[in-house]
Design a protein around this motif. Sequence first.
Motif, PDB file in Angstrom:
ATOM      1  N   ARG A 109       0.817  -1.219   0.000  1.00 56.76           N
ATOM      2  CA  ARG A 109       0.000   0.000   0.000  1.00 56.76           C
ATOM      3  C   ARG A 109       0.849   1.266   0.000  1.00 56.76           C
ATOM      4  N   THR A 110       2.128   1.130   0.373  1.00 59.36           N
ATOM      5  CA  THR A 110       3.021   2.295   0.399  1.00 59.36           C
ATOM      6  C   THR A 110       3.688   2.540  -0.956  1.00 59.36           C
ATOM      7  N   ALA A 111       3.461   1.646  -1.930  1.00 61.97           N
ATOM      8  CA  ALA A 111       3.973   1.858  -3.285  1.00 61.97           C
ATOM      9  C   ALA A 111       3.265   3.082  -3.871  1.00 61.97           C
ATOM     10  N   PRO A 112       3.892   3.776  -4.818  1.00 61.67           N
ATOM     11  CA  PRO A 112       3.317   5.021  -5.339  1.00 61.67           C
ATOM     12  C   PRO A 112       1.854   4.931  -5.793  1.00 61.67           C
ATOM     13  N   VAL A 113       1.490   3.887  -6.512  1.00 58.95           N
ATOM     14  CA  VAL A 113       0.110   3.781  -6.999  1.00 58.95           C
ATOM     15  C   VAL A 113      -0.868   3.617  -5.835  1.00 58.95           C
ATOM     16  N   GLY A 114      -0.564   2.710  -4.917  1.00 52.40           N
ATOM     17  CA  GLY A 114      -1.438   2.482  -3.769  1.00 52.40           C
ATOM     18  C   GLY A 114      -1.547   3.693  -2.863  1.00 52.40           C
ATOM     19  N   LEU A 115      -0.421   4.337  -2.614  1.00 50.76           N
ATOM     20  CA  LEU A 115      -0.420   5.522  -1.764  1.00 50.76           C
ATOM     21  C   LEU A 115      -1.197   6.658  -2.419  1.00 50.76           C
ATOM     22  N   SER A 116      -1.000   6.838  -3.710  1.00 49.97           N
ATOM     23  CA  SER A 116      -1.722   7.900  -4.439  1.00 49.97           C
ATOM     24  C   SER A 116      -3.227   7.686  -4.367  1.00 49.97           C
ATOM     25  N   ALA A 117      -3.662   6.450  -4.580  1.00 53.34           N
ATOM     26  CA  ALA A 117      -5.100   6.151  -4.503  1.00 53.34           C
ATOM     27  C   ALA A 117      -5.643   6.462  -3.115  1.00 53.34           C
ATOM     28  N   ARG A 118      -4.892   6.125  -2.092  1.00 46.94           N
ATOM     29  CA  ARG A 118      -5.346   6.374  -0.724  1.00 46.94           C
ATOM     30  C   ARG A 118      -5.419   7.867  -0.418  1.00 46.94           C
ATOM     31  N   VAL A 119      -4.462   8.620  -0.921  1.00 48.29           N
ATOM     32  CA  VAL A 119      -4.466  10.069  -0.711  1.00 48.29           C
ATOM     33  C   VAL A 119      -5.673  10.703  -1.406  1.00 48.29           C
ATOM     34  N   VAL A 120      -5.905  10.327  -2.657  1.00 49.01           N
ATOM     35  CA  VAL A 120      -7.034  10.893  -3.408  1.00 49.01           C
ATOM     36  C   VAL A 120      -8.363  10.514  -2.752  1.00 49.01           C
ATOM     37  N   MET A 121      -8.522   9.240  -2.429  1.00 47.45           N
ATOM     38  CA  MET A 121      -9.777   8.791  -1.825  1.00 47.45           C
ATOM     39  C   MET A 121      -9.955   9.340  -0.406  1.00 47.45           C
ATOM     40  N   GLY A 122      -8.853   9.502   0.332  1.00 47.15           N
ATOM     41  CA  GLY A 122      -8.930  10.130   1.653  1.00 47.15           C
ATOM     42  C   GLY A 122      -9.412  11.566   1.547  1.00 47.15           C
ATOM     43  N   GLY A 123      -8.942  12.274   0.540  1.00 50.11           N
ATOM     44  CA  GLY A 123      -9.403  13.641   0.296  1.00 50.11           C
ATOM     45  C   GLY A 123     -10.881  13.689  -0.060  1.00 50.11           C
ATOM     46  N   LEU A 124     -11.320  12.752  -0.903  1.00 46.90           N
ATOM     47  CA  LEU A 124     -12.733  12.685  -1.292  1.00 46.90           C
ATOM     48  C   LEU A 124     -13.619  12.414  -0.074  1.00 46.90           C
ATOM     49  N   CYS A 125     -13.243  11.434   0.714  1.00 48.28           N
ATOM     50  CA  CYS A 125     -14.022  11.109   1.918  1.00 48.28           C
ATOM     51  C   CYS A 125     -14.002  12.258   2.917  1.00 48.28           C
ATOM     52  N   GLY A 126     -12.828  12.852   3.083  1.00 48.85           N
ATOM     53  CA  GLY A 126     -12.704  13.979   4.002  1.00 48.85           C
ATOM     54  C   GLY A 126     -13.572  15.149   3.589  1.00 48.85           C
ATOM     55  N   ALA A 127     -13.573  15.452   2.290  1.00 46.96           N
ATOM     56  CA  ALA A 127     -14.410  16.547   1.788  1.00 46.96           C
ATOM     57  C   ALA A 127     -15.885  16.252   2.026  1.00 46.96           C
ATOM     58  N   THR A 128     -16.285  15.026   1.780  1.00 45.37           N
ATOM     59  CA  THR A 128     -17.691  14.640   1.934  1.00 45.37           C
ATOM     60  C   THR A 128     -18.139  14.746   3.387  1.00 45.37           C
ATOM     61  N   VAL A 129     -17.390  14.141   4.275  1.00 43.22           N
ATOM     62  CA  VAL A 129     -17.768  14.171   5.698  1.00 43.22           C
ATOM     63  C   VAL A 129     -17.628  15.584   6.263  1.00 43.22           C
ATOM     64  N   GLY A 130     -16.579  16.287   5.855  1.00 43.73           N
ATOM     65  CA  GLY A 130     -16.383  17.657   6.328  1.00 43.73           C
ATOM     66  C   GLY A 130     -17.531  18.568   5.948  1.00 43.73           C
TER      67      GLY A 130
END
Length: 192
Positions: A109-130
């Motif tokens: 999950r710390t590989a660039p592709v996995g980490l990037s997906a987590r960052v993008v999706m974390g931002g999406l979820c954060g924006a939604t809940v926020g």
Amino acid sequence: MSDIQMFHDREKFAAATASARLTNNVCSEEAVGLMNHPNVILIVFLIGVVTGLRSLTGPAATSWAARLGWLSLVGTPMHFMSSIITVTIFTLLAVVELVADQLPSTPARTAPVGLSARVVMGGLCGATVGVAGGESIAIGIIVGILGAIVGTYGGYYARTRSVKALGVPDVVIAVIEDIVTVSGGLLVLSRF
């Protein structure tokens, strides 16, 4: 129509939308979107952590929470997260991810592709809940991303160290992590 008239029309629309949201939410102590500031930020961070553990479980749980009415997104730019199409897509992708995570060929999950997906999706979820909690999209994105990074690295180290310390196959810890992630995401959002 002049620029000034358009500006005033936008202001009137924004004021009416805010008033409607307050009117709809003030009628009940259980109203969604009236959380105090520290709780909203904490929940945004925690859903980010969930997303760091499994990149698509966070968005699936968030879209389900919006669909079930746990998150009020009416009149916000994040309203699309409550649509049945969004719920279906994220749910299917989350199931595929849970299965794919068990495969030995799945990259860390710390590989660039996995980490990037987590960052993008974390931002999406954060924006939604926020936004559902009355915060700005920017604050939600930032806190969601921070939670996703903590969840990514914390989950990676916890999983690899647990496998070594307990001497069990990786799949055992992975399944436990899946259960914690899915139940944790739903638990966090049900408290909203």
